[in-house]
Design a protein around this motif. Sequence first.
Motif, short mmCIF file in Angstrom:
data_model
loop_
_atom_site.label_atom_id
_atom_site.label_comp_id
_atom_site.label_asym_id
_atom_site.label_seq_id
_atom_site.Cartn_x
_atom_site.Cartn_y
_atom_site.Cartn_z
N GLU A 63 0.82 -1.43 0.19
CA GLU A 63 -0.15 0.15 -0.13
C GLU A 63 0.96 1.31 -0.09
O GLU A 63 1.86 1.15 0.53
CB GLU A 63 -0.86 -0.04 1.09
N PHE A 64 0.23 2.46 -0.80
CA PHE A 64 1.15 3.71 -0.62
C PHE A 64 1.50 4.14 0.44
O PHE A 64 2.68 4.65 0.86
CB PHE A 64 0.46 4.73 -1.90
N PHE A 65 0.45 4.07 1.33
CA PHE A 65 0.83 4.81 2.74
C PHE A 65 1.97 4.16 3.32
O PHE A 65 3.07 4.72 4.04
CB PHE A 65 -0.35 4.57 3.65
N GLU A 66 2.13 2.83 3.27
CA GLU A 66 3.45 1.98 3.93
C GLU A 66 4.54 2.45 3.34
O GLU A 66 5.77 2.41 3.84
CB GLU A 66 3.09 0.46 3.85
N VAL A 67 4.55 2.70 1.86
CA VAL A 67 5.68 3.11 1.26
C VAL A 67 6.34 4.44 1.94
O VAL A 67 7.61 4.82 1.92
CB VAL A 67 5.30 3.21 -0.37
N VAL A 68 5.33 5.42 1.94
CA VAL A 68 5.30 6.65 2.47
C VAL A 68 6.27 6.65 3.77
O VAL A 68 7.20 7.14 4.17
CB VAL A 68 4.23 7.68 2.44
N VAL A 69 5.44 5.57 4.58
CA VAL A 69 6.16 5.56 6.10
C VAL A 69 7.59 4.88 6.15
O VAL A 69 8.34 5.44 6.84
CB VAL A 69 5.16 4.75 6.98
N LYS A 70 7.58 3.85 5.30
CA LYS A 70 8.76 3.19 5.15
C LYS A 70 9.99 4.14 4.91
O LYS A 70 11.36 4.08 5.17
CB LYS A 70 8.65 1.99 4.34
N ASN A 71 9.81 4.81 3.92
CA ASN A 71 10.82 5.66 3.26
C ASN A 71 10.87 7.11 3.76
O ASN A 71 11.85 8.07 3.18
CB ASN A 71 10.61 5.73 1.80
N LYS A 72 10.15 7.29 4.84
CA LYS A 72 9.93 8.60 5.68
C LYS A 72 10.01 9.86 4.57
O LYS A 72 10.63 10.88 4.60
CB LYS A 72 11.61 8.70 6.29
#
Length: 229
Positions: free
Chosen positions: A1-10
């Motif tokens: 999910e895109f939200f998880e990508v945002v969080v993971k990559n800060k």
Amino acid sequence: EFFEVVVKNKINFLEIIVPVLKIKNTKLTEETIKTFAGLQRNLKRYKDINVKIILKGLSRFVPLEIESHFPNLFDGFILKGPDGAGIVSNRVGNRTLLEDQLSVLQQHPNCCLITTGGISTGKEARMYLDNGASYVGLGTIFAFSAESSINNDSKLAAIGKQIERFADTNQNAIIFSTDNIDEFDSNHTASLEFGVKSVEGHLFAGTGITNITSIKTVKEIVKEIINGM
């Protein structure tokens, strides 16, 4: 999910482009208002983790209308003028980019504007900043830098050229050649690839192309811009 990508990559900033954005007589259509209402709900979790949301618009009516219907939904707006690379739509009265900027800030003085479109010198950047822009964006001049992935022959061929505007879409571009390009138009992927890889096809560019007299490094370009301010 895109939200998880945002969080993971800060990731700290997201730029939003709404494809169904429709304006009639300088007012958002009901369809677009419903789209933004749904977007508002979806963006909440990003805002909750302090991700800044930037909306890219193609006219001054975008920030004016969005702020009226959805105040503070976006942390900033990219205000694109008619001299920028690519497409600019929904413009009324042939106002300049500076006039558009002043129009937005007059009604929303606290609006964060990233003003862009045809800016390529320090003097131009300073003009927009002195008149209220929070930031300015420069694209074309860096697209033709030494580090850019555009083919060097295409870069050299672009020097001294004027931009052309596709009549059907109002997209600004440099046209190299229409030879051997089937269905040549502003959105034809093959013609863009030709423009990047060789002196054929086309490249999107803004009027800043007129200030490019030689291929320089990003460091040299930045130094010239700062000195010009």
